[in-house]
Every structure is written in structure tokens, then in C-alpha cells.
Motif scaffolding. Structure first.
Motif, PDB file in Angstrom:
ATOM      1  N   ALA A 199      60.552  44.123  56.429  1.00 42.67           N
ATOM      2  CA  ALA A 199      59.730  43.196  55.656  1.00 42.67           C
ATOM      3  C   ALA A 199      58.562  43.921  54.987  1.00 42.67           C
ATOM      4  O   ALA A 199      58.237  43.660  53.824  1.00 42.67           O
ATOM      5  N   GLY A 200      57.926  44.842  55.698  1.00 45.38           N
ATOM      6  CA  GLY A 200      56.838  45.618  55.112  1.00 45.38           C
ATOM      7  C   GLY A 200      57.319  46.513  53.991  1.00 45.38           C
ATOM      8  O   GLY A 200      56.685  46.601  52.927  1.00 45.38           O
ATOM      9  N   LEU A 201      58.433  47.197  54.216  1.00 46.05           N
ATOM     10  CA  LEU A 201      59.006  48.048  53.169  1.00 46.05           C
ATOM     11  C   LEU A 201      59.339  47.226  51.927  1.00 46.05           C
ATOM     12  O   LEU A 201      59.064  47.637  50.794  1.00 46.05           O
ATOM     13  N   GLY A 233      49.258  50.655  54.211  1.00 49.97           N
ATOM     14  CA  GLY A 233      49.217  51.959  54.877  1.00 49.97           C
ATOM     15  C   GLY A 233      49.871  53.003  53.986  1.00 49.97           C
ATOM     16  O   GLY A 233      49.480  53.178  52.836  1.00 49.97           O
ATOM     17  N   GLN A 234      50.898  53.643  54.510  1.00 53.14           N
ATOM     18  CA  GLN A 234      51.572  54.671  53.715  1.00 53.14           C
ATOM     19  C   GLN A 234      52.477  54.089  52.632  1.00 53.14           C
ATOM     20  O   GLN A 234      52.846  54.792  51.701  1.00 53.14           O
ATOM     21  N   ASN A 235      52.853  52.843  52.737  1.00 51.75           N
ATOM     22  CA  ASN A 235      53.602  52.123  51.701  1.00 51.75           C
ATOM     23  C   ASN A 235      54.837  52.883  51.211  1.00 51.75           C
ATOM     24  O   ASN A 235      55.024  53.107  50.023  1.00 51.75           O
ATOM     25  N   LYS A 236      55.690  53.268  52.137  1.00 51.51           N
ATOM     26  CA  LYS A 236      56.901  54.005  51.770  1.00 51.51           C
ATOM     27  C   LYS A 236      57.882  53.147  50.960  1.00 51.51           C
ATOM     28  O   LYS A 236      58.655  53.671  50.176  1.00 51.51           O
ATOM     29  N   GLY A 237      57.829  51.826  51.112  1.00 52.40           N
ATOM     30  CA  GLY A 237      58.659  50.957  50.284  1.00 52.40           C
ATOM     31  C   GLY A 237      58.229  51.023  48.828  1.00 52.40           C
ATOM     32  O   GLY A 237      59.057  51.151  47.921  1.00 52.40           O
ATOM     33  N   GLY A 238      56.919  50.955  48.605  1.00 54.92           N
ATOM     34  CA  GLY A 238      56.395  51.089  47.244  1.00 54.92           C
ATOM     35  C   GLY A 238      56.678  52.464  46.672  1.00 54.92           C
ATOM     36  O   GLY A 238      57.005  52.602  45.490  1.00 54.92           O
ATOM     37  N   GLY A 239      56.572  53.485  47.502  1.00 53.94           N
ATOM     38  CA  GLY A 239      56.861  54.847  47.046  1.00 53.94           C
ATOM     39  C   GLY A 239      58.315  55.013  46.632  1.00 53.94           C
ATOM     40  O   GLY A 239      58.618  55.676  45.636  1.00 53.94           O
TER      41      GLY A 239
END
Length: 183
Positions: free
Chosen positions: A34-36, A134-140
Motif C-alpha cells: 500500500a505504501g509503495l 520516507g525513502q519512497n521506493k514506489g515513487g522512485g
């Protein structure tokens, strides 16, 4: 520690034509997924891209879903989202290596894929990486797909007559001295 290190995040590219992306997510760890997904959607929306979302049972099915979609749909790019947490067996290495390798092979075939499948030692690492604040790897991963789409569009253009492509109507094809075409 990776959570505190600074790194460069490229701004989203600009597009003059609509962009359509497929997000393929595995909700195996639903809170992490869900966060990703929140991060990926925000990045795509921020760039003006449209998207569809499909779910797959696990990380190993994500590349297959992308491959099927590429053959049967019209997406410009793909975002792969999921999480693999190390356990007590070698299954972790198999899932990490095979899902990553399959995505890389699809990318080398020309698909624009942002890989947001987390490979972590524990849930705490996953939580930090999946958090959009945070690190937002989904956005990345979404931004990576957008940059690949932009690069593909930059290098995809109409032929200008170089090679075997005719450059205009006044081009005479070999064996056709009067300019008439034969079928």
C-alpha cells in the motif's frame, strides 16, 4: 545506514503527449504494498501520467504479468511493486534474483520498467523504504519508468530518408525508372 544517506532524485520528465503506465503490484505484504502504491501513484499523477493497477500473488509473477501486458495492451511503461523479506530458506535468493533478472531482461528488450520490488532483511527495512514520506521506493520506481519512457520517445522519431526508407514522393524505387509502383 542507507536510511540516512543523501541521494539525488531526478525531477519527473515533461511529456508533450499522454503517458499511460501499468502498475503491477504484489500485495503479499499488504501494508508495504500500500505504501509503495501510494508513492507510485503520486509520482505518476505529479507527472500527468495515467495508470492502471493490477495485482499479482507474488514478486515472481510480476515480470510475467508485464510481459503479457506488453504483448496484449498499449502501455508506455510499467512499474513493478512488491516486497521480498529474507526468511529461513534459500527461497529469498530465488525470488529476488529471478524477479529482478526477468524484469531486467524485459527492459533490455525495450520495455520501460521501474523496479520497485523491495528486497530486504526485515519488515522494519521494508517499512522505511515503502513509506511515501520516507525513502519512497514506489515513487522512485514510477519516476524511473517515466524517465525510460522519455528516453524512448526522445530516440523514437520519423525516419528522414537515411537508409532504405524513402524520404518523399519523388523517390524512385530500384527497377522503376518511370516512378510507377508495381504490386
Amino acid at each position: 545506514m542507507a536510511a540516512t544517506e543523501e541521494h539525488t532524485v531526478l525531477p519527473a520528465p515533461d511529456f508533450d503527449k499522454p503517458v499511460k503506465v501499468l502498475i503491477v503490484v504484489s500485495p503479499y505484504y499488504s501494508d508495504i504494498a500500500a505504501g509503495l502504491l501510494r508513492g507510485a501513484k503520486a509520482a505518476l499523477e505529479g507527472a500527468g501520467a495515467s495508470y492502471d493497477v493490477v495485482e499479482m500473488p507474488g514478486a515472481l509473477e510480476i515480470p510475467t504479468a508485464i510481459g503479457i501486458s506488453d504483448r496484449r495492451s498499449n502501455f508506455d511503461g510499467y512499474v513493478a511493486l512488491g516486497c521480498v523479506i529474507r526468511g529461513e530458506t534459500t527461497h529469498y535468493e530465488t525470488v529476488c534474483n529471478d524477479s529482478s533478472r526477468a524484469l531486467q531482461m524485459l527492459g533490455l528488450q525495450g520495455l520501460c520498467i521501474g523496479n520497485g520490488i523491495l528486497t530486504v532483511e526485515n519488515k522494519q527495512q521494508a517499512d522505511v523504504r515503502a513509506d511515501p514520506d520516507g525513502q519512497n521506493k514506489g515513487g522512485g520506481a514510477a519516476l524511473a519508468a517515466l524517465h525510460l519512457i522519455a528516453l524512448t520517445r526522445k530516440w523514437t522519431s520519423t525516419p528522414t530518408g537515411i537508409g532504405f526508407k524513402p524520404s518523399g514522393e519523388d523517390t524512385v524505387m530500384a527497377g522503376d525508372l518511370d516512378g510507377n509502383t508495381t504490386a
